[in-house]
Structure formats: structure tokens, C-alpha cells
Write an enzyme that holds these catalytic residues in place. Structure first.
Site, short mmCIF file in Angstrom:
data_model
loop_
_atom_site.label_atom_id
_atom_site.label_comp_id
_atom_site.label_asym_id
_atom_site.label_seq_id
_atom_site.Cartn_x
_atom_site.Cartn_y
_atom_site.Cartn_z
N ASN A 9 38.84 37.22 44.44
CA ASN A 9 37.47 36.91 44.02
C ASN A 9 37.52 35.59 43.28
O ASN A 9 37.90 35.53 42.11
CB ASN A 9 36.95 38.02 43.09
CG ASN A 9 35.58 37.68 42.53
OD1 ASN A 9 34.90 36.79 43.04
ND2 ASN A 9 35.17 38.38 41.48
N TRP A 10 37.16 34.52 43.99
CA TRP A 10 37.21 33.19 43.38
C TRP A 10 36.14 33.02 42.30
O TRP A 10 36.18 32.06 41.56
CB TRP A 10 37.00 32.12 44.44
CG TRP A 10 38.16 31.88 45.36
CD1 TRP A 10 39.36 32.58 45.40
CD2 TRP A 10 38.26 30.87 46.37
NE1 TRP A 10 40.18 32.05 46.38
CE2 TRP A 10 39.52 31.00 46.99
CE3 TRP A 10 37.40 29.86 46.82
CZ2 TRP A 10 39.95 30.16 48.02
CZ3 TRP A 10 37.82 29.03 47.85
CH2 TRP A 10 39.08 29.17 48.45
N LYS A 11 35.18 33.92 42.27
CA LYS A 11 34.02 33.77 41.37
C LYS A 11 33.37 32.40 41.62
O LYS A 11 33.44 31.89 42.73
CB LYS A 11 34.43 33.94 39.92
CG LYS A 11 35.27 35.20 39.67
CD LYS A 11 35.34 35.54 38.22
CE LYS A 11 36.38 36.61 37.99
NZ LYS A 11 36.18 37.38 36.81
N HIS A 94 29.79 43.92 41.37
CA HIS A 94 30.78 43.42 40.41
C HIS A 94 30.18 43.52 39.00
O HIS A 94 28.97 43.34 38.82
CB HIS A 94 31.14 41.97 40.75
CG HIS A 94 32.33 41.47 39.98
ND1 HIS A 94 32.25 41.05 38.68
CD2 HIS A 94 33.64 41.36 40.35
CE1 HIS A 94 33.46 40.69 38.28
NE2 HIS A 94 34.32 40.86 39.26
N GLU A 96 30.13 41.54 36.65
CA GLU A 96 29.42 40.34 36.22
C GLU A 96 28.00 40.31 36.81
O GLU A 96 27.08 39.81 36.20
CB GLU A 96 30.23 39.09 36.61
CG GLU A 96 31.47 38.96 35.74
CD GLU A 96 32.64 38.24 36.37
OE1 GLU A 96 32.45 37.54 37.38
OE2 GLU A 96 33.77 38.38 35.83
N GLU A 166 37.49 48.44 38.38
CA GLU A 166 37.67 47.26 37.54
C GLU A 166 37.16 47.55 36.13
O GLU A 166 35.95 47.39 35.86
CB GLU A 166 36.88 46.08 38.12
CG GLU A 166 37.34 45.62 39.48
CD GLU A 166 37.13 44.13 39.67
OE1 GLU A 166 38.11 43.45 39.99
OE2 GLU A 166 36.00 43.64 39.47
N GLY A 172 39.44 39.28 33.36
CA GLY A 172 39.53 37.94 32.79
C GLY A 172 40.04 37.89 31.37
O GLY A 172 39.93 36.86 30.70
N SER A 211 42.78 41.44 35.47
CA SER A 211 43.97 40.73 34.99
C SER A 211 45.24 41.07 35.76
O SER A 211 46.33 41.13 35.20
CB SER A 211 44.17 40.98 33.48
OG SER A 211 43.07 40.44 32.75
N GLY A 232 40.90 38.13 40.40
CA GLY A 232 40.04 37.02 40.03
C GLY A 232 40.85 35.78 39.68
O GLY A 232 41.27 35.02 40.56
N GLY A 233 41.11 35.57 38.40
CA GLY A 233 41.76 34.34 37.92
C GLY A 233 43.01 33.96 38.69
O GLY A 233 43.18 32.79 39.08
C1 PEP Z 1 37.50 39.99 39.09
O1 PEP Z 1 36.87 38.95 38.99
O2 PEP Z 1 37.09 40.89 39.83
C2 PEP Z 1 38.73 40.13 38.33
C3 PEP Z 1 39.41 41.24 38.42
O3 PEP Z 1 39.10 39.07 37.56
P1 PEP Z 1 40.54 38.85 36.85
O4 PEP Z 1 41.59 39.14 37.87
O5 PEP Z 1 40.51 37.43 36.41
O6 PEP Z 1 40.61 39.81 35.69
#
Ligand code: PEP
Length: 251
Positions: A9-11, A94, A96, A166, A172, A211, A232-233
Site C-alpha cells: 500500500n503505497w498510500k 483502510h 485511514e 490492521e 505507520g 509496521s 505500507g511504509g
Molecule cells: C498500511 O498502510 O496499510 C500499513 C500497514 O502501513 P505500515 O506498514 O506503514 O504500518
């Protein structure tokens, strides 16, 4: 489920130049890695990234879709448009989106239905906040979010889903759930799906997100009900992302 599924997930990150570099490095790094991989990228870059992935095994996904089919919904992107751009998957619900766009369980269900109608595989995100976990409400919250969607799907549709657990407090923050914590929630999700689907609950991939990095991926993937990750990150760093995808090879 031996072969893991890792979705990026590049966001809201990327640029034409950066995407070109990142996808090139990811594809090179993934050669010989036995892992199903999907890149969920910002809508403006779907065509570019789709072109870079064309003919290969890595899938393309959106990060959201509209609950409407077409028409006067300025700024929205439909499931049909995502399919048109060669997406196979789409992230729905998600945290967010739930937080910054006030997406309710009812809206998430509508979006999941639109995704399925467009032939997309929905990656349904569920997860509790820190306060909910501390109050001992994790299972109630997560299974409530799950049930709100699955109650609106017939059994054929339910089998097409992917669920991503999640925990909001882990996204994040650098503070991933321990493998045991994640496994406990995944087992509860699998149990709830089993009540509905019986043995077919095993065909619904359960991803952990929050994470995930090159260091913790293997221990998470070693858990019985963790079928992969939503990343994500770390998905913005080719080396880290490829290492996460390769971590599944040990299991
Ligand atoms: C996400 O954006 O779904 C996510 C899990 O982010 P991260 O891996 O940065 O915690």
C-alpha cells in the site's frame, strides 16, 4: 496456505520518476521469489505502474473505490475504471479512509460489493484502535467490522475476499503487533469465517498489516493463520519490500 500474499500500500506517495525506479528494483528483486505480490498504488499512477507490470506475475491494485457506478461524483473512481486499468485488487475500508473520510461499515460494504461486481478482489481492512485494545474490545471491534461486511455477501462472494487485520495502533508507528498477538486475532477471524463458510474459511487469505518490515516478516509469516501482509511504509523501499516477500520462502 504455504505461498504468502504480500500487498503493497503505497498510500499517497510516488512520482513518475520514483515509481519507475521503485517498480524496476522490486521486479528485479522478486525474480525467483515464490510469493504472490500486488502493488496498490495511487490512482493517477495506475496506468504507469500497470504498464511497468504488464506481462509479469505482480498484480496491480487500487487503494479505494467509489460506492457509485458512474456519474456526478466529482473526484471519485469506480470499480469499472480500476478494472479497465488492469487492476486485480482493491483495498477497501483502510483505517485511514475510515478515520479521515468517515467511512462507515455500511459504506465499506457498498464499496466491497462494487469491487466484486467489477471483478476485483477486495482487500477488506479491519482493526482496533489502541483504546479499544486496552479496553479488551479487540475481538468485538474486529469481528464486528468483519461481520458488517460478510453479512451483506453471499457465500460465493465471501470466498472471493481477502481480509487484512490492521491494528490501527500498529500502522505507520514502527510498533508491529507481536506474531502471537496477530495470530490470536487472525484465529478469531478464521473462526468467524468458519462459522459461515466451514472448511472454506481456509481459502480466504488473512493478511497482517501494521509496521511489517524485513526484520519481523518471517516471524509473522510463521504463524498458522497469517497468510501474508499488507505493507505500507516498507513497500516504498525496494530492498525492504523484496525482503518481506522473500521472508515467506522459509515457510
Ligand atoms: C498500511 O498502510 O496499510 C500499513 C500497514 O502501513 P505500515 O506498514 O506503514 O504500518
Amino acid at each position: 496456505m504455504a505461498r504468502k500474499l504480500v500487498a503493497a500500500n503505497w498510500k499517497m506517495n510516488g512520482s513518475l520518476a520514483r515509481n519507475h525506479d521503485l517498480v524496476g528494483k522490486v521486479l528485479a528483486g522478486l525474480s525467483g521469489v515464490a510469493c504472490e505480490v500486488v502493488l496498490c498504488v495511487p490512482h493517477p499512477y495506475l496506468a504507469q505502474v500497470g504498464g511497468l507490470l504488464e506481462g509479469g506475475a505482480v498484480g496491480l491494485g487500487g487503494q479505494d473505490l467509489s460506492a457509485h457506478d458512474a456519474g456526478a461524483y466529482t473526484g471519485e473512481v469506480s470499480g469499472a475504471m480500476l478494472s479497465d486499468l488492469a487492476c486485480s485488487h482493491v483495498v477497501v475500508g483502510h483505517s485511514e479512509r475510515r478515520k479521515y473520510h468517515a467511512e462507515s461499515d455500511a459504506l465499506v460494504l457498498e464499496k466491497v460489493q462494487k469491487a466484486l461486481q467489477a471483478g476485483l478482489v477486495p482487500i477488506l481492512c479491519v482493526g482496533e484502535s489502541r483504546e479499544e485494545r486496552e479496553a479488551g474490545e479487540t475481538d468485538r471491534v474486529v469481528l464486528g467490522q468483519l461481520e458488517a461486511v460478510f453479512a451483506g455477501l453471499d457465500d460465493v462472494a465471501a470466498r472471493k475476499m481477502i481480509v487484512a487485520y490492521e491494528p490501527v495502533w500498529a500502522i505507520g508507528t514502527g510498533l508491529a503487533a507481536t506474531p502471537e498477538m496477530a495470530q490470536a486475532v487472525h484465529a478469531a477471524i478464521r473462526g468467524a469465517l468458519g462459522t459461515r463458510l466451514g472448511a472454506d474459511a481456509a481459502v480466504v487469505p488473512l493478511l497482517y498489516g501494521g509496521s511489517v518490515n524485513a526484520e519481523n516478516a518471517a516471524s509473522l509469516f510463521a504463524m498458522e493463520d497469517i497468510d501474508g501482509a499488507l505493507v505500507g511504509g516498507a513497500s516504498l523501499d525496494a530492498e525492504a519490500f523484496v525482503a518481506i516477500c522473500a521472508a515467506n520462502a522459509a515457510h
